[in-house]
Design an enzyme around this catalytic site. Sequence first.
Site, short mmCIF file in Angstrom:
data_model
loop_
_atom_site.label_atom_id
_atom_site.label_comp_id
_atom_site.label_asym_id
_atom_site.label_seq_id
_atom_site.Cartn_x
_atom_site.Cartn_y
_atom_site.Cartn_z
N HIS A 166 0.81 -1.22 0.00
CA HIS A 166 0.00 0.00 0.00
C HIS A 166 0.84 1.27 0.00
O HIS A 166 0.31 2.36 -0.22
CB HIS A 166 -1.01 0.00 1.16
CG HIS A 166 -0.45 0.33 2.50
ND1 HIS A 166 -0.10 -0.64 3.42
CD2 HIS A 166 -0.19 1.51 3.10
CE1 HIS A 166 0.34 -0.06 4.52
NE2 HIS A 166 0.30 1.25 4.35
N ASP B 151 -0.15 -7.67 1.62
CA ASP B 151 0.26 -6.26 1.56
C ASP B 151 1.79 -6.19 1.63
O ASP B 151 2.37 -5.82 2.65
CB ASP B 151 -0.38 -5.50 2.73
CG ASP B 151 -0.08 -4.01 2.70
OD1 ASP B 151 0.39 -3.51 1.66
OD2 ASP B 151 -0.32 -3.35 3.73
N SER C 289 4.51 2.25 7.89
CA SER C 289 4.11 1.25 6.92
C SER C 289 5.30 0.66 6.18
O SER C 289 6.20 1.38 5.74
CB SER C 289 3.16 1.86 5.89
OG SER C 289 1.87 1.99 6.40
N GLY C 290 5.28 -0.66 6.03
CA GLY C 290 6.35 -1.33 5.30
C GLY C 290 7.58 -1.60 6.13
O GLY C 290 8.48 -2.33 5.71
#
Length: 252
Positions: free
Chosen positions: A68, A114, A208-209
């Site tokens: 994402h 994801d 994120s990530g």
Amino acid sequence: MFKRAVLLVGVLLVVTAGAKPVVVGGTVASTTEAPWAIALNNTQSVSSSGRYCGAALVAPDKIVTAAHCMDEAVSTYYAVQGRANLEDDSVGQVSAISKAWVHPGYNTKDHRYDVAVLTLATPFVGVPVLPLETRARADRRGAVPTVYGWGDTQGTGPDETLQKAAVPDLGDQACLAVKSYVSNGYAAATNVCAGYLAGGTDACQGDSGGPLVLNGRLLGVVSWGQGCAQPGKPGVYTEIAGAAKALLQQVR
């Protein structure tokens, strides 16, 4: 534009507001202890440092992040290694991204798979890499992995600085017991449920990530949650083992 998919009122949203950086309730980390921690920056970021998402170096020319995070043109991303304070551009090394692979099973409806693998235009030669944890049994209740990132601290730590936090693996049932998590796609085969039921420590916007590390291996990457560090709302991570076959084909 700092990102983490956040679950609000049963709907998955990607937050792009200018939140302050770093893990909530964590402590300052060094790039010496986590040389494989990568800041995935973007030229479209509202931050002067370019901060956008996190990632992990898994090969000299490959980083793993969240799918994402890849919502801008590949040419706008760049990876930063060895820079704990993102405002200190006198240290570390930078590489453009030459190619992006997003897991074909990823979709924005349930955020399963994801995960993405990015190829560095300039490999980070000589930097220790983080092996992928391909064993599903590594995700077990009671283990205590550590999450790293430059995301929102909500006032619990310094801005622009790499932080880490121990987030106990609560087991899949802890997240499957949250109705909104089930309706938004939490799956035992592809996710890790980690954090504190009492709240207080968690990944947040901007993380994120980023890597979730257990026993020196990449167990997962920061994916989504309901708010940040909220009681009864653990963090949700993409489990590397659940996508191992496809990831290994990209990393080798």
